[in-house]
Design an enzyme around this catalytic site. Structure first.
Site, PDB file in Angstrom:
ATOM      1  CG  ASP A 136       3.429  12.494   4.963  1.00  0.00           C
ATOM      2  OD1 ASP A 136       3.292  12.173   6.156  1.00  0.00           O
ATOM      3  OD2 ASP A 136       4.319  13.246   4.558  1.00  0.00           O
ATOM      4  CB  CYS A 166       8.309  47.859   3.824  1.00  0.00           C
ATOM      5  SG  CYS A 166       8.062  49.576   3.350  1.00  0.00           S
ATOM      6  CB  CYS A 206       5.435  50.764   0.589  1.00  0.00           C
ATOM      7  SG  CYS A 206       6.425  49.439  -0.104  1.00  0.00           S
ATOM      8  CD  GLU A 210      -2.289  -1.322   2.824  1.00  0.00           C
ATOM      9  OE1 GLU A 210      -2.538  -0.311   3.514  1.00  0.00           O
ATOM     10  OE2 GLU A 210      -2.395  -2.487   3.252  1.00  0.00           O
ATOM     11  CE  LYS A 236       4.785   5.279   7.119  1.00  0.00           C
ATOM     12  NZ  LYS A 236       4.716   6.641   7.631  1.00  0.00           N
ATOM     13  CE  LYS A 256       8.805   6.913   6.881  1.00  0.00           C
ATOM     14  NZ  LYS A 256       8.845   8.087   7.663  1.00  0.00           N
ATOM     15  CB  CYS A 309      11.232  48.961   1.409  1.00  0.00           C
ATOM     16  SG  CYS A 309       9.941  48.439   0.289  1.00  0.00           S
ATOM     17  CB  CYS A 313       8.940  52.637  -0.808  1.00  0.00           C
ATOM     18  SG  CYS A 313       8.992  51.965   0.863  1.00  0.00           S
ATOM     19  CE1 TYR A 354      -3.587   2.207   9.156  1.00  0.00           C
ATOM     20  CE2 TYR A 354      -3.605   4.286   7.955  1.00  0.00           C
ATOM     21  CZ  TYR A 354      -3.419   3.578   9.122  1.00  0.00           C
ATOM     22  OH  TYR A 354      -3.090   4.242  10.272  1.00  0.00           O
TER      23      TYR A 354
HETATM   24  P1  AMP Z   1       5.074   6.125  11.639  1.00  0.00           P
HETATM   25  O1  AMP Z   1       4.262   7.296  12.068  1.00  0.00           O
HETATM   26  O2  AMP Z   1       6.250   6.483  10.791  1.00  0.00           O
HETATM   27  O3  AMP Z   1       5.364   5.169  12.759  1.00  0.00           O
HETATM   28  O4  AMP Z   1       4.163   5.314  10.628  1.00  0.00           O
HETATM   29  C1  AMP Z   1       2.975   4.737  11.070  1.00  0.00           C
HETATM   30  C2  AMP Z   1       1.825   5.514  10.528  1.00  0.00           C
HETATM   31  O5  AMP Z   1       1.794   5.442   9.113  1.00  0.00           O
HETATM   32  C3  AMP Z   1       0.523   4.952  10.952  1.00  0.00           C
HETATM   33  O6  AMP Z   1       0.130   5.425  12.194  1.00  0.00           O
HETATM   34  C4  AMP Z   1      -0.401   5.416   9.873  1.00  0.00           C
HETATM   35  O7  AMP Z   1      -1.029   6.597  10.292  1.00  0.00           O
HETATM   36  C5  AMP Z   1       0.488   5.779   8.702  1.00  0.00           C
HETATM   37  N1  AMP Z   1       0.125   5.088   7.461  1.00  0.00           N
HETATM   38  C6  AMP Z   1      -0.003   5.710   6.270  1.00  0.00           C
HETATM   39  N2  AMP Z   1      -0.351   4.847   5.315  1.00  0.00           N
HETATM   40  C7  AMP Z   1      -0.477   3.638   5.888  1.00  0.00           C
HETATM   41  C8  AMP Z   1      -0.842   2.350   5.404  1.00  0.00           C
HETATM   42  N3  AMP Z   1      -1.128   2.133   4.116  1.00  0.00           N
HETATM   43  N4  AMP Z   1      -0.875   1.332   6.297  1.00  0.00           N
HETATM   44  C9  AMP Z   1      -0.571   1.547   7.605  1.00  0.00           C
HETATM   45  N5  AMP Z   1      -0.225   2.734   8.118  1.00  0.00           N
HETATM   46  C10 AMP Z   1      -0.177   3.784   7.274  1.00  0.00           C
HETATM   47 ZN    ZN Z   2       8.300  49.744   1.033  1.00  0.00          ZN
END
Ligand code: AMP
Ligand code: ZN
Length: 665
Positions: free
Chosen positions: A114, A421, A427, A110, A112, A309, A403, A406, A222
């Site tokens: 963010d 400024c 300005c 899957e 990851k 990562k 600035c 001006c 997930y």
């Molecule tokens: P970390 O915060 O680096 O320990 O990573 C764990 C976190 O990754 C989990 O708490 C999830 O919130 C996040 N995460 C994002 N995508 C996934 C995924 N596909 N499966 C499991 N965890 C995920």
């Molecule tokens: Zn200015």
């Protein structure tokens, strides 16, 4: 069909449309049709508060305010993931697995996502709670905020899952929404947010869920956690979750061996920039639940999963020149002008250097070779300098003192990172920026007049500030290059019409630093007119919820400038609104109804509530009897009152229901 059934049918229908739109991205009705149906449902619910349901589609708009988030223990611990940074790491991991499992092991891959992790709890087909990860054992209850996220199902029909289960996912703010949100912030003179991840997790902790509802957050799911699941693998779990309405990204793959895992990783390492949200790696999981059980957990993370990562894409290029931009509030932003370079499919020519401290920290100089990083659509940033390529004769960058527009000496307030400024009134970019802000859609919304025309008007000496707009003559405007008579008339009409804008818009339009739309509303509500705001002292301001020192100081500073007072006086003389119009709503809609008011309210004083009821023909009584029509309950309603109301079967409504009843035409 009776009312209750009608309400239920509409709710089911609207839940389904939300799913079509937000999860499948395949709406089957227009937005307009959706809104119409939602309005009908809202009306029915207002007329029948006895059928209130916190998981109704109408509740997605939010409105509940949470002052302190309650801590809640997770039903099952939320673990972290072990990280790996190379293919060798992954190979080692698989070798360890093979020591405990002799059968073939297959994996799911899957992405990851963010964002911010979230745990969603369901009971008997209803969404009941959302909790942040916290320390893994317990997290914050952010239910009100999460309920506004439209891709999360609030009702679930299923025959497979047990009655109680938890679902886990990542709350993300897709790039498109993030960019839009930032554009709005810049327009309001606020600092843009740095990245979608922090903005998503920050959103979960906002006090006002109505604010959260405005942010286009999504929840990518997930995993599922329950006793006695009817299936035995991660892949099936994801398919099941998708079937019952969760947003499970379709990129998930089942991989038979490590080679297939590597191809998944290689593919997404490049393609991930095309996804609508941020990702920072791949999560590889052992597919079989039986295998997962055998492998178990370490003290921090499951042994059956591994995050790989991605490396952020970084390229080297030459920094040709550092220039400085002046914003509408005078804030200076240093900009690195780069030798154009390709990063993740786009050409990058400029990168923000943020402020003087950042320049010092990186020790970046003109002529340096620098590393530039870009994730998705985020503004590229310089991460470091390649010192080996530095010209030995180069000198440290000295931040400008004056600035660039001006020539006024720049200032920097204590504790602030940004130089500005102070020549706010002459300005040029500030003069133009302030007027552009004043006329913008969320401020005075002057139709017919655009930002470029404002620049022309200023450059031609026709206006120097926003008050001058109201003295513009059609004859003057026509003189501008390429200005037709009709457009000039439209501008004049638009300016005239803007005099009708309510006080909160006017206050926002003035462009006081740190006073965005929401703060303007708060100030208007607290002070009612401009004279009171002008007279307010530091304490008067800071005692208001959500007004901190920074905002208060900025307000005081604004009103201590004679030029600003003079501008306000002029605007007053042109007829702009500088006080709240107290609309005393009066009607006979509560004729014959008896209300009991109990508890403490977020948006009303008790006195105020009572007079609203009376103004609309209702009666306020102090004790509950079988003749009571409604109980308007705030926080901390007395338990004996509550018991009595329940015993007599009298509908208890909260202040939001009450407001809806009042606002109903
Ligand atoms: P970390 O915060 O680096 O320990 O990573 C764990 C976190 O990754 C989990 O708490 C999830 O919130 C996040 N995460 C994002 N995508 C996934 C995924 N596909 N499966 C499991 N965890 C995920
Ligand atoms: Zn200015």
């Amino acid at each position: 069909m009776d009312i209750k059934q009608k309400i239920e049918t509409l709710r089911t229908e609207l839940h389904q449309h939300n799913y079509q739109y937000y999860v499948l991205d395949k709406p089957v009705i227009t937005d307009y049709e959706f809104d119409q149906k939602l309005k009908i449902l809202e009306k029915l619910e207002e007329e029948h508060p006895e059928y209130f349901d916190k998981n109704s589609p109408t509740q997605r708009v939010g409105g509940q305010v949470t002052k302190n988030f309650k801590t809640v223990k997770h039903r099952e611990r939320m673990y972290s993931l072990s990280n790996s940074y190379s293919k060798t790491d992954l190979e080692d991991w698989v070798k360890r697995i093979k020591k405990s499992i002799s059968e073939d092991v297959i994996f799911t891959c899957e992405l990851k996502y963010d964002g911010a992790s979230i745990n969603l709890s369901y009971e008997n087909g209803e969404f009941i709670r959302a909790t942040t990860r916290g320390d893994g054992y317990e997290g914050d209850d952010v239910t009100h905020n999460v309920r506004t996220i439209k891709s999360i199902p609030l009702k679930i029909k299923n025959d497979i899952l047990p009655e109680i289960f938890d679902v886990r996912g990542e709350i993300v703010l897709p790039f498109e929404g993030f960019t839009k949100l930032n554009a709005e912030r810049v327009e309001q003179g606020l600092e843009p947010y740095a990245n979608p991840r922090n903005t998503a997790s920050g959103s979960l902790k906002l006090q006002d869920s109505a604010e959260v509802a405005k942010r286009p957050l999504d929840c990518l799911v997930y995993s599922i956690h329950a006793e006695n699941l009817g299936f035995n693998s991660q892949y099936e779990a994801l398919e099941e979750l998708r079937k019952i309405g969760f947003n499970v990204p379709k990129e998930v793959r089942l991989c038979q061996n490590l080679n297939e895992v590597f191809s998944f990783i290689n593919f997404w390492d490049k393609e991930r920039y095309k996804l609508p949200y941020e990702t920072d790696g791949v999560v590889v999981k052992v597919n079989s639940f039986t295998h997962q059980k055998t492998l178990g957990h370490t003290s921090k993370s499951p042994r059956w999963a591994m995050a790989y990562k991605f490396k952020a894409e970084e390229v080297k290029t030459k920094l040709n020149k550092i220039t400085y931009q002046v914003g509408r509030t005078g804030a200076i932003t240093p900009v690195a002008n780069l030798e154009p370079v390709q990063i993740s499919g786009t050409t990058v020519k400029r990168a923000s250097l943020y402020n003087a401290d950042q320049i010092k920290k990186l020790d970046v100089r003109e002529g340096d070779t620098v590393y530039v990083e870009k994730g998705g659509e985020i503004i590229p940033k310089i991460t470091k300098v390649d010192f080996s390529k530095r010209d030995p004769n180069s000198k440290p960058t000295t931040y400008i003192k004056k600035c660039p527009e001006c020539n006024t000496a720049l200032k920097r307030d204590e504790g602030e990172a940004i130089h500005y400024c102070p020549n706010h009134n002459s300005c040029p970019p500030q003069v133009i920026g302030k007027i552009q802000h004043f006329i913008s859609r969320k401020a005075m919304d002057i139709e017919g007049l655009g930002g470029e025309t404002v620049t022309l008007l200023v450059e031609n000496g026709l206006i120097n500030n926003y008050a001058d707009l109201y003295e513009l003559k059609k004859e003057d405007i026509i003189k501008l290059e390429r200005m037709a008579e009709k457009s000039a008339q439209n501008i004049i009409d638009g300016i005239e019409q803007s005099k009708q804008r309510p006080f909160e818009k006017v206050l926002f339009a003035l462009g006081i630093r740190f006073v965005g739309e929401t703060v303007a509303k708060t100030l208007v509500k607290a002070f009612k007119n401009i004279d009171k705001i002008e007279a307010a002292k530091m304490e008067d301001l800071t005692q208001i919820n959500e007004i901190g020192d920074r905002i208060a100081e900025s307000v005081i500073e604004f009103f201590s400038e004679p030029t600003n007072i003079n501008l306000i006086e002029r605007l007053k003389s042109y007829g702009l609104k500088f006080e709240i119009e107290e609309e005393v709503q009066s009607s006979s809609k509560f004729e014959g109804l008896k209300f009991v008011v109990s508890g403490v309210f977020e948006n009303y004083e008790r006195k105020e509530l009572k007079s609203i009821i009376e103004n609309n023909g209702g009666k306020v009584v102090s004790s509950i009897s079988k003749n009571t029509s409604y109980i308007v309950a705030g926080n901390n309603m007395g338990p004996s009152k509550k018991a009595k109301a329940e015993q007599l079967n009298i509908p208890i409504i909260d202040e939001i229901d009450f407001k809806n009843m009042i606002d109903d035409e």
